[in-house]
Structures are given as C-alpha cells and as structure tokens.
Design a protein around this motif. Structure first.
Motif, mmCIF file in Angstrom:
data_model
loop_
_atom_site.group_PDB
_atom_site.id
_atom_site.type_symbol
_atom_site.label_atom_id
_atom_site.label_comp_id
_atom_site.label_asym_id
_atom_site.label_seq_id
_atom_site.Cartn_x
_atom_site.Cartn_y
_atom_site.Cartn_z
ATOM 1 N N LYS A 54 18.252 32.928 56.781
ATOM 2 C CA LYS A 54 19.596 33.378 56.457
ATOM 3 C C LYS A 54 19.648 33.810 55.000
ATOM 4 N N GLY A 55 20.336 34.913 54.735
ATOM 5 C CA GLY A 55 20.446 35.372 53.367
ATOM 6 C C GLY A 55 21.285 34.421 52.529
ATOM 7 N N ARG A 56 20.802 34.120 51.318
ATOM 8 C CA ARG A 56 21.544 33.234 50.421
ATOM 9 C C ARG A 56 21.655 33.885 49.048
ATOM 10 N N LEU A 57 22.884 33.902 48.539
ATOM 11 C CA LEU A 57 23.198 34.574 47.287
ATOM 12 C C LEU A 57 23.965 33.637 46.372
ATOM 13 N N VAL A 58 23.493 33.472 45.137
ATOM 14 C CA VAL A 58 24.252 32.754 44.124
ATOM 15 C C VAL A 58 25.168 33.769 43.439
ATOM 16 N N PHE A 59 26.463 33.528 43.502
ATOM 17 C CA PHE A 59 27.484 34.424 42.961
ATOM 18 C C PHE A 59 28.088 33.738 41.740
ATOM 19 N N ALA A 60 27.682 34.179 40.549
ATOM 20 C CA ALA A 60 28.064 33.493 39.320
ATOM 21 C C ALA A 60 29.015 34.341 38.497
ATOM 22 N N LEU A 61 30.053 33.702 37.975
ATOM 23 C CA LEU A 61 31.051 34.419 37.194
ATOM 24 C C LEU A 61 31.415 33.662 35.937
ATOM 25 N N ASP A 62 31.624 34.424 34.880
ATOM 26 C CA ASP A 62 32.196 33.928 33.642
ATOM 27 C C ASP A 62 33.689 33.726 33.886
ATOM 28 N N ALA A 63 34.149 32.476 33.744
ATOM 29 C CA ALA A 63 35.570 32.175 33.967
ATOM 30 C C ALA A 63 36.242 31.719 32.677
ATOM 31 N N THR A 64 35.765 32.268 31.543
ATOM 32 C CA THR A 64 36.450 31.989 30.287
ATOM 33 C C THR A 64 37.736 32.808 30.217
ATOM 34 N N MET A 65 38.554 32.551 29.219
ATOM 35 C CA MET A 65 39.927 33.047 29.210
ATOM 36 C C MET A 65 40.051 34.559 29.370
ATOM 37 N N SER A 66 39.160 35.307 28.734
ATOM 38 C CA SER A 66 39.273 36.766 28.781
ATOM 39 C C SER A 66 38.977 37.343 30.154
ATOM 40 N N ARG A 67 38.481 36.496 31.056
ATOM 41 C CA ARG A 67 37.975 36.990 32.335
ATOM 42 C C ARG A 67 39.001 36.943 33.463
ATOM 43 N N GLN A 68 40.209 36.472 33.222
ATOM 44 C CA GLN A 68 41.150 36.287 34.325
ATOM 45 C C GLN A 68 41.376 37.542 35.165
ATOM 46 N N PRO A 69 41.603 38.719 34.566
ATOM 47 C CA PRO A 69 41.797 39.902 35.408
ATOM 48 C C PRO A 69 40.585 40.210 36.293
ATOM 49 N N THR A 70 39.371 40.038 35.751
ATOM 50 C CA THR A 70 38.178 40.320 36.540
ATOM 51 C C THR A 70 37.935 39.241 37.580
ATOM 52 N N TRP A 71 38.290 37.992 37.264
ATOM 53 C CA TRP A 71 38.179 36.924 38.251
ATOM 54 C C TRP A 71 39.062 37.240 39.457
ATOM 55 N N ASP A 72 40.288 37.654 39.202
ATOM 56 C CA ASP A 72 41.195 38.003 40.291
ATOM 57 C C ASP A 72 40.646 39.176 41.103
ATOM 58 N N MET A 73 40.049 40.138 40.417
ATOM 59 C CA MET A 73 39.477 41.287 41.104
ATOM 60 C C MET A 73 38.289 40.861 41.965
#
Length: 252
Positions: A54-73
C-alpha cells in the motif's frame, strides 16, 4: 523532547483518537557524513516499492503563525491526493506538523480523506521556529518501520542548521525515500535548503505562489501518484499535469 508519545490537545482529541495517537516527535541520533557516503552505492540498488504494498506518504506542514492561510488551503486540497491515488490503488497518509515552542506532532496512518480533513480543521497555527529536522527524523523512522514511499513538505522558511538537515536528508536518500519540498514564496535561505534536501533524497523542489491553490493542488496530486504507483505513475500523470512534469524532471 521526550521520546514518549503525548496526548493531543483538547481540540485534537476526538480526531486523533480515530486516526491514531498524535505524539511529540523526538530527535534521533544522525549517522555521520562518512557513514552515509559509505552506504550510498549499495543503498541505491534497493527498490522503494514492494510488490502489492500500500502506498504510504508522510504529509508534513509548517504550522507556524504565518502559515494559517496555506494550512487552510492544504486542508481543502488534501482530498485530491487520495483521489489521485485511488486510481492506482490506495494511499495512507501520516500528517506531521510543527508549531509553537518545540511542538512537533504526528498522527497515525490515515486512509480516509474526510478523517484527515476533520483532524486538520481542528489544528490552528501558532508562532514558532521551523522544526524541519524533526520532520525528516520522523520520516526516516517511518521509512524503516512501515515502508514510506515519499515525503511531502509544505513550508516557506528554514531557521535551522542546513548541514544538520542535509545529513538527515542523506539518510532518507539511502532508503530511497524522495522528499518533495514545496516552497511557498521566495525566501532565498529556504530555497537553498529545500533544493538541497530534495537533491539528497532524489526528490524535487517546486515553488508555488502564495495562495495559489491550483499550483499546490497539482503538486500534491503528483506526489500522491508517486507514493501510490511509483515513477511509472508519475510519468503517466506528467502527460496531463505540469506538477508531475516538474517533479519528474528533477528526480534521479
């Protein structure tokens, strides 16, 4: 940080319980540059795709303050990764994120886009420095433990020692786990580090414009295609999507 998992915060409890415990990620001891160099030749012969796995992917994101718009996206777009992978088989995603003061957490493996979206919607961004080293360490552990096929990182900054990150990236390269570094914006320090991490892992670096959902969607779909079906799946997708072509053109 402690090596023992910690319980998710109150806003994350219900979703984390459904998708697997979220825990604080510890640092792990890195191999030396000499260790990596000595192992490169034979490690390159190992296939990253076991038949029928089965395909497995680690999906990592910067969730510091400046990232809120991109986190929502990213929350809105993550279902596209599952949909792309569904045409090739299946995909499990492990969400890793950092924020605040030394907080870096990971979910369990998630195979349902609705569960991942619900979890992400309960996480708010908080001010803090980047923790990309912990992301790479977590990806390395999972690559050994559960045959991760690829790592996606979405961020806009790098505030760590780049040489330390490169050692960890080299270790992922030995395991043949490509890291796809998706950079929002034009920070030159981040770009240099992200490009080198991608190179050392056999992955790819791509930039997307702030708030550009269509660009990020294509990149995420391409990464999911690789995680589910390998290079051949990425080649097929590249004929119709520029995101896949960008990734494929850089991968070794």
């Amino acid at each position: 940080m402690s090596g023992e998992p910690t319980k998710p915060r109150s806003g994350e409890v219900s979703s984390a319980a459904k998708t697997g415990k979220a825990g604080t990620l510890p640092e792990t001891k890195s191999s030396t540059a000499d260790d990596i160099a000595a192992f490169v030749a034979k490690a390159r012969a190992i296939s990253p795709h076991a038949a029928g796995a089965k395909g497995r992917l680690v999906f990592a994101l910067d969730a510091t303050m400046s990232r809120q718009p991109t986190w929502d996206m990213a929350c809105a777009l993550q279902a596209d990764m599952f949909r792309e992978a569904a045409a090739l088989g299946s995909l499990d995603i492990r969400l890793v994120y950092y924020r605040g003061f030394n907080e870096c957490r990971a979910t369990g493996w998630i195979s349902d886009s609705a569960k991942l979206a619900k979890l992400m919607s309960k996480i708010d961004c908080q001010g803090g420095n980047t923790q990309i080293g912990k992301v790479l360490s977590e990806a390395r552990r999972e690559a050994v433990a559960s045959a991760v096929r690829a790592v996606v990182f979405v961020g806009d900054a790098m505030e760590e020692r780049v040489d330390d990150l490169c050692v960890k990236a080299g270790e992922l390269g030995l395991l043949k786990v490509p890291v796809f570094m998706f950079q929002e914006g034009h920070d030159s320090t981040a770009e240099r580090a992200f490009r080198e991490i991608a190179r050392l892992t056999g992955g790819a670096w791509c930039r997307f414009d702030p708030g550009a959902a269509a660009q990020l969607r294509e990149l995420l779909r391409a990464a999911a295609a690789y995680a589910a079906g390998g290079r051949e799946a990425l080649k097929r997708l590249s004929s119709s999507g520029s995101g896949a072509a960008k990734l494929l053109g850089q991968m070794k």
